[in-house]
Design an enzyme around this catalytic site. Structure first.
Site, short mmCIF file in Angstrom:
data_model
loop_
_atom_site.label_atom_id
_atom_site.label_comp_id
_atom_site.label_asym_id
_atom_site.label_seq_id
_atom_site.Cartn_x
_atom_site.Cartn_y
_atom_site.Cartn_z
N GLU A 97 0.83 -1.21 0.00
CA GLU A 97 0.00 0.00 0.00
C GLU A 97 0.86 1.26 0.00
O GLU A 97 2.01 1.23 0.45
CB GLU A 97 -0.90 0.02 1.25
CG GLU A 97 -2.35 -0.33 1.00
CD GLU A 97 -3.14 0.75 0.24
OE1 GLU A 97 -2.55 1.51 -0.56
OE2 GLU A 97 -4.35 0.83 0.45
N ASP A 98 0.32 2.33 -0.50
CA ASP A 98 1.01 3.61 -0.43
C ASP A 98 0.91 4.21 0.97
O ASP A 98 1.89 4.68 1.53
CB ASP A 98 0.47 4.60 -1.49
CG ASP A 98 -1.06 4.67 -1.51
OD1 ASP A 98 -1.74 4.01 -0.68
OD2 ASP A 98 -1.59 5.40 -2.37
N ASP A 101 -4.42 4.99 6.37
CA ASP A 101 -5.05 6.14 7.02
C ASP A 101 -6.01 5.58 8.07
O ASP A 101 -5.60 5.25 9.17
CB ASP A 101 -5.73 6.94 5.91
CG ASP A 101 -6.24 8.29 6.35
OD1 ASP A 101 -5.58 8.94 7.17
OD2 ASP A 101 -7.30 8.70 5.86
N PHE A 150 -2.34 15.78 4.89
CA PHE A 150 -2.64 15.19 3.59
C PHE A 150 -1.40 15.28 2.71
O PHE A 150 -0.91 16.37 2.41
CB PHE A 150 -3.83 15.86 2.92
CG PHE A 150 -4.35 15.05 1.76
CD1 PHE A 150 -5.18 13.96 1.97
CD2 PHE A 150 -3.96 15.34 0.46
CE1 PHE A 150 -5.63 13.19 0.92
CE2 PHE A 150 -4.39 14.57 -0.61
CZ PHE A 150 -5.23 13.50 -0.38
N ARG A 163 0.97 12.56 -8.47
CA ARG A 163 1.49 11.20 -8.24
C ARG A 163 2.96 11.10 -8.64
O ARG A 163 3.73 10.31 -8.07
CB ARG A 163 0.71 10.17 -9.06
CG ARG A 163 -0.73 9.98 -8.63
CD ARG A 163 -1.32 8.75 -9.31
NE ARG A 163 -2.76 8.67 -9.21
CZ ARG A 163 -3.43 8.17 -8.18
NH1 ARG A 163 -2.78 7.72 -7.13
NH2 ARG A 163 -4.75 8.13 -8.18
P1 IMP Z 1 -7.78 4.07 4.50
O1 IMP Z 1 -8.75 3.04 4.01
O2 IMP Z 1 -8.49 5.17 5.24
O3 IMP Z 1 -6.64 3.50 5.28
O4 IMP Z 1 -7.26 4.84 3.23
C1 IMP Z 1 -6.25 4.41 2.49
C2 IMP Z 1 -6.26 5.10 1.15
O5 IMP Z 1 -6.67 6.47 1.25
C3 IMP Z 1 -4.87 5.16 0.60
O6 IMP Z 1 -4.58 4.01 -0.17
C4 IMP Z 1 -4.89 6.43 -0.24
O7 IMP Z 1 -5.36 6.14 -1.54
C5 IMP Z 1 -5.88 7.32 0.45
N1 IMP Z 1 -5.20 8.30 1.31
C6 IMP Z 1 -5.18 8.33 2.66
N2 IMP Z 1 -4.46 9.36 3.13
C7 IMP Z 1 -4.00 10.01 2.04
C8 IMP Z 1 -3.14 11.17 1.87
O8 IMP Z 1 -2.65 11.82 2.80
N3 IMP Z 1 -2.87 11.52 0.58
C9 IMP Z 1 -3.36 10.84 -0.50
N4 IMP Z 1 -4.15 9.75 -0.39
C10 IMP Z 1 -4.47 9.35 0.87
MG MG Z 2 -4.38 4.02 -2.30
#
Ligand code: IMP
Ligand code: MG
Length: 175
Positions: A97-98, A101, A150, A163
């Site tokens: 994963e990138d 969150d 963010f 990106r």
């Molecule tokens: P989660 O399901 O809330 O953990 O969200 C994960 C996904 O939200 C990541 O794979 C990103 O695509 C997006 N995301 C969460 N935080 C950021 C951020 O700070 N910048 C850009 N994308 C984010």
């Molecule tokens: Mg993502």
């Protein structure tokens, strides 16, 4: 409103961290193979750099899920828009994963992919925002823990842009 990018993690630091993660994975899976699952689109840049630094045999597959639109907050809804091409049965799966969150995307994927009989399944993320966690996830390989800001770059987007930045930056909005 204009957008400005402040560098949070410079390119050299990201690159050396990925090298370190690649080494750890290579050691942990010595004598075995790993199957990297890239979560499109954000993880593409990370997975390519990581794969190049893993010395055990690597296979790759891609899937696309979405939980964000043009917003900077998670909707909590995880939509599967592209499934994997290959089965996971008997493989050492590493979900790449990138950023984590809320944790909703990964915990959903762990449940989904766990049903496909992998030999092992571990999680690897370039970035982690622990203060935002809603759903607990067990991540073995983490690049950087970052504060609740963010971020863009190294695959991460704001409304599909930024990106391609070779570093991790914070997006700041100015009037
Ligand atoms: P989660 O399901 O809330 O953990 O969200 C994960 C996904 O939200 C990541 O794979 C990103 O695509 C997006 N995301 C969460 N935080 C950021 C951020 O700070 N910048 C850009 N994308 C984010
Ligand atoms: Mg993502």
């Amino acid at each position: 409103m204009t957008e400005k990018i402040r560098v949070m993690i410079p390119e050299e630091e990201v690159d050396s961290k990925i090298e370190e993660l690649g080494k750890r994975i290579s050691q942990d899976f010595a004598g075995q193979e790993v199957h990297l699952i890239c979560i499109l689109k954000g993880s593409v840049f990370f997975v390519c750099e990581l794969a190049k630094r893993i010395t055990v045999p690597v296979t790759l597959d891609f899937m696309q899920v979405s939980s964000y639109g043009a917003e900077t907050k998670s909707s909590g809804v995880v939509k599967l828009s592209k499934d994997l091409d290959e089965p996971l049965s008997g493989k050492n799966v590493i979900i790449v994963e990138d950023i984590i969150d809320s944790g909703r995307t990964l915990s959903h994927l762990v449940r989904l992919l766990g049903q496909r009989n992998p030999k092992t399944m571990t999680l690897c993320t370039l970035l982690d925002k622990p203060s935002r966690r809603v759903t607990e996830v067990d991540v073995k390989y983490t690049g950087f823990q970052i504060p609740d800001e963010f971020v863009v770059g190294y695959g991460l987007d704001y409304d599909q842009r930024y990106r391609n930045l070779p570093y991790i930056g914070v997006i700041e909005f100015e009037n």
